[in-house]
Scaffold this active site. Structure first.
Site, PDB file in Angstrom:
ATOM      1  N   LEU A  18      12.909 -39.702 -18.568  1.00  0.00           N
ATOM      2  CA  LEU A  18      13.868 -40.437 -19.454  1.00  0.00           C
ATOM      3  C   LEU A  18      15.260 -40.256 -19.085  1.00  0.00           C
ATOM      4  O   LEU A  18      16.106 -41.163 -19.037  1.00  0.00           O
ATOM      5  CB  LEU A  18      13.591 -39.850 -20.856  1.00  0.00           C
ATOM      6  CG  LEU A  18      14.668 -40.471 -22.089  1.00  0.00           C
ATOM      7  CD1 LEU A  18      14.403 -41.995 -22.085  1.00  0.00           C
ATOM      8  CD2 LEU A  18      14.331 -39.930 -23.358  1.00  0.00           C
ATOM      9  N   LYS A 124      26.272 -29.214 -32.695  1.00  0.00           N
ATOM     10  CA  LYS A 124      25.038 -28.302 -32.553  1.00  0.00           C
ATOM     11  C   LYS A 124      24.044 -28.848 -33.560  1.00  0.00           C
ATOM     12  O   LYS A 124      24.429 -29.062 -34.757  1.00  0.00           O
ATOM     13  CB  LYS A 124      25.312 -27.072 -32.607  1.00  0.00           C
ATOM     14  CG  LYS A 124      25.851 -26.460 -31.530  1.00  0.00           C
ATOM     15  CD  LYS A 124      25.066 -25.777 -30.278  1.00  0.00           C
ATOM     16  CE  LYS A 124      25.537 -25.290 -29.052  1.00  0.00           C
ATOM     17  NZ  LYS A 124      24.906 -24.993 -28.064  1.00  0.00           N
ATOM     18  N   ILE A 445      41.793 -21.376 -17.363  1.00  0.00           N
ATOM     19  CA  ILE A 445      40.666 -20.816 -17.985  1.00  0.00           C
ATOM     20  C   ILE A 445      39.472 -20.217 -17.076  1.00  0.00           C
ATOM     21  O   ILE A 445      38.839 -19.134 -17.148  1.00  0.00           O
ATOM     22  CB  ILE A 445      39.899 -21.691 -18.885  1.00  0.00           C
ATOM     23  CG1 ILE A 445      40.920 -21.987 -20.165  1.00  0.00           C
ATOM     24  CG2 ILE A 445      38.912 -20.939 -19.555  1.00  0.00           C
ATOM     25  CD1 ILE A 445      41.840 -20.958 -20.903  1.00  0.00           C
ATOM     26  N   SER A 447      37.562 -21.951 -14.099  1.00  0.00           N
ATOM     27  CA  SER A 447      37.172 -23.099 -13.118  1.00  0.00           C
ATOM     28  C   SER A 447      37.949 -24.319 -12.668  1.00  0.00           C
ATOM     29  O   SER A 447      38.645 -24.659 -13.486  1.00  0.00           O
ATOM     30  CB  SER A 447      35.648 -23.633 -13.689  1.00  0.00           C
ATOM     31  OG  SER A 447      35.936 -24.236 -14.723  1.00  0.00           O
ATOM     32  N   TRP A 575      22.648 -18.597 -24.537  1.00  0.00           N
ATOM     33  CA  TRP A 575      22.138 -19.629 -23.457  1.00  0.00           C
ATOM     34  C   TRP A 575      20.903 -19.383 -22.540  1.00  0.00           C
ATOM     35  O   TRP A 575      20.624 -20.000 -21.639  1.00  0.00           O
ATOM     36  CB  TRP A 575      23.563 -20.010 -22.607  1.00  0.00           C
ATOM     37  CG  TRP A 575      24.441 -20.697 -23.696  1.00  0.00           C
ATOM     38  CD1 TRP A 575      24.238 -21.015 -25.075  1.00  0.00           C
ATOM     39  CD2 TRP A 575      25.865 -21.046 -23.341  1.00  0.00           C
ATOM     40  NE1 TRP A 575      25.225 -21.688 -25.405  1.00  0.00           N
ATOM     41  CE2 TRP A 575      26.414 -21.681 -24.455  1.00  0.00           C
ATOM     42  CE3 TRP A 575      26.333 -20.996 -22.269  1.00  0.00           C
ATOM     43  CZ2 TRP A 575      27.621 -22.086 -24.400  1.00  0.00           C
ATOM     44  CZ3 TRP A 575      27.688 -21.482 -22.196  1.00  0.00           C
ATOM     45  CH2 TRP A 575      28.383 -21.910 -23.419  1.00  0.00           C
ATOM     46  N   ASP A 613      34.135 -14.260 -20.532  1.00  0.00           N
ATOM     47  CA  ASP A 613      33.934 -15.467 -21.628  1.00  0.00           C
ATOM     48  C   ASP A 613      33.210 -15.310 -22.538  1.00  0.00           C
ATOM     49  O   ASP A 613      31.946 -15.026 -22.293  1.00  0.00           O
ATOM     50  CB  ASP A 613      33.712 -16.741 -20.760  1.00  0.00           C
ATOM     51  CG  ASP A 613      34.963 -17.167 -19.857  1.00  0.00           C
ATOM     52  OD1 ASP A 613      36.023 -16.603 -20.215  1.00  0.00           O
ATOM     53  OD2 ASP A 613      34.732 -17.763 -18.844  1.00  0.00           O
ATOM     54  N   GLU A 619      28.318 -19.433 -31.793  1.00  0.00           N
ATOM     55  CA  GLU A 619      26.908 -20.196 -31.890  1.00  0.00           C
ATOM     56  C   GLU A 619      25.811 -19.195 -32.547  1.00  0.00           C
ATOM     57  O   GLU A 619      24.817 -19.650 -33.068  1.00  0.00           O
ATOM     58  CB  GLU A 619      26.505 -20.709 -30.680  1.00  0.00           C
ATOM     59  CG  GLU A 619      27.576 -21.962 -30.094  1.00  0.00           C
ATOM     60  CD  GLU A 619      27.343 -22.563 -28.953  1.00  0.00           C
ATOM     61  OE1 GLU A 619      26.225 -21.937 -28.277  1.00  0.00           O
ATOM     62  OE2 GLU A 619      28.034 -22.967 -28.278  1.00  0.00           O
ATOM     63  N   HIS A 655      37.705 -15.781 -23.488  1.00  0.00           N
ATOM     64  CA  HIS A 655      37.789 -17.230 -23.818  1.00  0.00           C
ATOM     65  C   HIS A 655      36.762 -17.745 -24.844  1.00  0.00           C
ATOM     66  O   HIS A 655      35.474 -17.187 -24.588  1.00  0.00           O
ATOM     67  CB  HIS A 655      37.668 -17.861 -22.690  1.00  0.00           C
ATOM     68  CG  HIS A 655      38.019 -19.454 -22.960  1.00  0.00           C
ATOM     69  ND1 HIS A 655      38.990 -20.101 -23.429  1.00  0.00           N
ATOM     70  CD2 HIS A 655      37.067 -20.582 -22.767  1.00  0.00           C
ATOM     71  CE1 HIS A 655      38.888 -21.365 -23.642  1.00  0.00           C
ATOM     72  NE2 HIS A 655      37.631 -21.579 -23.113  1.00  0.00           N
ATOM     73  N   HIS A 708      38.965 -32.204 -21.640  1.00  0.00           N
ATOM     74  CA  HIS A 708      37.631 -33.194 -21.792  1.00  0.00           C
ATOM     75  C   HIS A 708      38.004 -34.676 -21.567  1.00  0.00           C
ATOM     76  O   HIS A 708      37.206 -35.517 -21.464  1.00  0.00           O
ATOM     77  CB  HIS A 708      37.092 -33.021 -23.254  1.00  0.00           C
ATOM     78  CG  HIS A 708      36.698 -31.596 -23.674  1.00  0.00           C
ATOM     79  ND1 HIS A 708      37.126 -30.841 -24.401  1.00  0.00           N
ATOM     80  CD2 HIS A 708      35.433 -30.984 -23.339  1.00  0.00           C
ATOM     81  CE1 HIS A 708      36.663 -29.473 -24.373  1.00  0.00           C
ATOM     82  NE2 HIS A 708      35.550 -29.518 -23.715  1.00  0.00           N
TER      83      HIS A 708
END
EC number: 2.1.1.14
Length: 766
Positions: A18, A124, A445, A447, A575, A613, A619, A655, A708
């Protein structure tokens, strides 16, 4: 006869068919006919594999092109006005309407010159790592049946000879998940307008020969206000006259104070989650009338471990004694949250593979348990139960799972290991003297852009086409570039850019003992985005340093301060697929000790700032507020354990990238990081109200621009945001940084934005 059914099944396909079809369609490489054909093939394959596993009542309506909540919004005609041009001539939504709502669209609602109408908000799905598109409701919202997908799929399944159970998001859960747009109003005001469309859907399904329909109402496991409880009664009394039998499905927790409500709803059955809340079974058996169907979720739909069939069967037998043929067996929730098929894993260690079960295997476990109730002496039942006992014993006794050294070290941890040597007020004085940074120090931050060259080098190295030496040289080249760019831009505290990291969790998990990795263990995050979480199978430890060589090399290239960059224990845990045989708290502590070792090695290598981080800190909060403090206590303790071994002069950063701090601000302060960087630009610094009201004691770096978006913010915008922050936080405690890491951005926009950010900080120093 007890009955085996599924609440839902993964839609992405065992080979992510998919995902590939969607991305080909969005690129214009596949037409809509081809896309629809892939969807039809996947649905047929998934129904067949469940049927072959022994599932007797197959879910229909669990397939979605992007997200099941978005599909439901289209079904009910909840389409924001800005997307109306994406509809057909009759004003009905098309597949492109659905994708516009999910991804944004150009030239909608009179927009011109390529202006993009923003997508619906993504957030979420309860406490999972799946994301849904938030419905947008207006005060004058109208509902109408607008999307035929569910009915078409019922016809498809019937044509293939399947007995099906359509899955609908229940009316109260749907309203709860949405947001009021425009004037403020109570979403419950919309219920009476919404229910007739549900009635119409049920009528259509009945005409198709459907007997049972599943209403997903996971909000019944939340702390519901009284008016929402009353609305449940009103809604289901309104729907009780439809000709279909209704199963209300609850999951992700226990019913608790909502049990009386759920048990007395005028519906024909109730599903409960016995994996997350096994303690609720006696109360449910006592309260739910035995003439109703009771569906017990005994196979974990959210993890990858084989079910302990003996343990599950004991609970089922207890219920079977009262409910008899009205007992159904299922997964705890939809199997959407599990990878598809373990049989695809042809390179896994055989012993470890024997401990696992993905969606196909979980379907078989559900069927075996149902069969065990109906025919306990059947050969396949006896053999399956015996094999399950062997596997559970193997895992419980395995030296690969249990590491005495890790357990002994954990047992020796003391309260002092969770404390920095001095209070922040003393530490920060020493740190400022050592670092000699200007006011409003600038940093990023962690990356920097992951270019195609980086990805190709990593892929070639993994495939054995690029030697370790050549790969190291390629990554060092990227680090040199990142350091040079930062020096040229005038940033104060530098980062190495994380070119060598594929993912902020997987990179570390690959270097820790106690993790295993799959090739095909993909689960859907949203749309075409799939993730392949690492699996924690045993006690966790760090055999050797993970980042020190890279950071030491980066520091050798500059006289400026270089930050070490690590992922925190809570994020590593949240995660990953975690163990079920020990608590999350214990796993977080083990991870914390491994990260603590890395922090201390970085300090010994001369690194003055280490960032840890914790993107997933919030979450992990349980769905019920009464359980929050227990989680927050061990999550904070895990962070402090990994961060507190350093000397006073070593500065610890963390962070967090989420948008709500008010209810956890005390716990964030209790982490005692010297500097916290947070995502605030999109809220126009409003999030800092929480830090002002609480009088947050340590340094803060509120994000001054949104990473973003490719848009480059003006210097004046960032000056304004920092000035706003300075009205809430003393200027001497403010850092200047972007919202998040810059991995997904391109170099040109990254450099342009950082030039303006540095200029903003310098302007404020005048």
């Amino acid at each position: 006869m007890a009955l085996a059914h599924n609440l839902g099944f993964p839609r992405i396909g065992a080979d992510r068919e998919l995902k590939k079809a969607l991305e080909a369609y969005w690129k214009g490489d596949l037409d809509q006919t081809g896309l629809r054909a892939v969807g039809q093939q996947l649905r047929a394959a998934h129904w067949q594999v469940q049927k072959e596993a022994g599932i007797e009542l197959l879910p229909v309506g669990d397939f979605a092109w992007y997200d099941q909540v978005l599909t439901h919004s289209l079904t009910l005609g909840v389409i924001p006005e800005r997307f109306s041009p994406a509809q057909d001539a009759a004003g009905l939504p098309t597949l492109d309407t659905l994708f516009a709502m999910a991804r944004g669209a150009s030239n909608c609602c009179g927009a011109s010159h390529g202006k993009t109408q923003h997508a619906q908000e993504l957030t979420k799905w309860f406490d999972t790592n799946y994301h849904y598109l938030v419905p947008e409701f207006t005060q004058d919202q109208r509902f109408q049946l607008s999307w035929e997908q569910l009915f078409e799929e019922v016809d498809e399944a019937h044509a293939l000879g399947h007995k099906v159970k359509p899955v609908l998001i229940g009316p109260l859960t749907y309203l709860w998940l949405g947001k009021a747009k425009g004037d403020s109003f109570d979403r419950l005001e919309l219920l009476d307008r919404l229910l007739p469309v549900y009635g119409e859907i049920l009528g259509r399904l009945a005409a198709q020969g459907v007997e049972w329909v599943q209403f997903d109402e996971p909000v019944l496991t939340l702390d519901l206000p009284q008016d929402w409880k009353t609305a449940f009664e009103r809604a289901y009394h309104s729907l009780q006259y439809s000709p279909l039998k209704k199963l209300v499905a609850t999951y992700f927790g226990g019913l608790e104070d909502n049990l009386g409500l759920a048990a007395t709803l005028p519906v024909d059955g109730l599903h409960i989650d016995l994996v997350r809340a096994p303690e609720q079974l006696p109360a449910v058996l006592d309260r739910l009338p035995s003439y109703k169907v009771l569906s017990l979720g005994v196979v974990n739909g959210r993890n990858v471990w084989r079910c302990d069939l003996d343990n599950a069967l004991a609970a089922l037998q207890q219920a079977h004694a009262r409910f008899g043929d009205n007992l159904w067996v299922a997964g705890s929730c939809s199997l959407l949250h599990s990878p598809v098929d373990l049989n695809r894993e042809d390179r896994l260690d055989p012993e470890l593979k024997g401990w696992l079960a993905f969606a196909v295997q979980k379907s078989r476990e559900i069927a075996i348990l149902s069969h065990a109730l109906n025919d306990p002496e059947a050969t396949e039942v006896v053999e399956a139960l015996a094999q399950s006992c062997e596997i559970q014993a193997s895992r419980a006794q395995s030296s690969r799972v249990h590491n005495p050294q890790v357990q002994a070290r954990l047992a020796s941890v003391t309260a002092a290991d969770h404390q920095r040597r001095s209070a922040f007020a003393e530490r920060i004085t020493v740190q400022r003297e050592r670092l000699k940074l200007p006011a409003f120090p600038t940093t990023t931050i962690g990356s920097f852009p992951q270019t195609s060259a980086i990805r190709l080098a990593r892929q070639a190295h993994k495939q054995g086409k690029l030697s370790l030496n050549d790969y190291t040289d390629a990554m060092r080249h990227e680090i040199r570039h990142a350091v040079q760019v930062q020096e040229n831009l005038g940033l104060d505290v530098l980062v190495h850019g994380e070119a060598e990291r594929n993912d902020m969790v997987e990179y570390f998990a690959e270097q820790l003992d106690g993790y295993l990795f799959t090739r095909f263990g993909w689960v859907q995050s949203y749309g075409s985005r799939c993730v392949k979480p690492a699996i924690i199978f045993g006690d966790l430890s760090r055999p050797q340093p993970m980042t020190v060589d890279w950071i030491r090399y980066a520091q050798s290239l500059t006289d400026k301060t270089m930050k070490g960059m690590l992922t925190g224990p809570v994020t590593m845990l949240m995660w990953s697929f975690s163990r079920e045989d020990v608590s999350r708290q214990v796993q977080a502590q083990q991870l914390a000790l491994a990260i603590r070792d890395e922090v201390l090695d970085l300090e010994r290598a001369g690194i003055k700032i280490v960032q840890i981080d914790e993107a997933a800190f919030r979450e992990g909060l349980p769905l019920r507020k009464a359980q929050w403090q227990q989680y927050l206590d061990w999550a904070v303790a895990a962070f402090r354990l990994c961060a507190s071994g350093v000397r006073d002069e070593t500065q610890i950063h963390t962070h967090m990238c989420y948008s709500e701090f008010n209810d956890v601000i005390k716990s964030i302060a209790a982490m005692d990081a010297d500097v916290i960087t947070i995502e605030t630009s999109r809220s126009d610094m409003e999030l800092l109200d929480a830090f002002e009201a609480f009088d947050y004691p340590n340094d803060i770096g509120p994000g001054v621009y949104d990473i973003h978006s490719p848009r480059v913010p003006e210097t004046a915008e960032m000056v304004s945001l920092i000035a706003k922050a300075a009205r809430r936080i003393p200027a001497e405690r403010l850092w200047v940084n972007p919202d998040c890491g810059l991995k997904t951005r391109g170099w040109p926009e990254t450099e342009a934005a950082l030039i303006n950010m540095v200029a903003a900080a310098r302007q404020l120093r005048l």
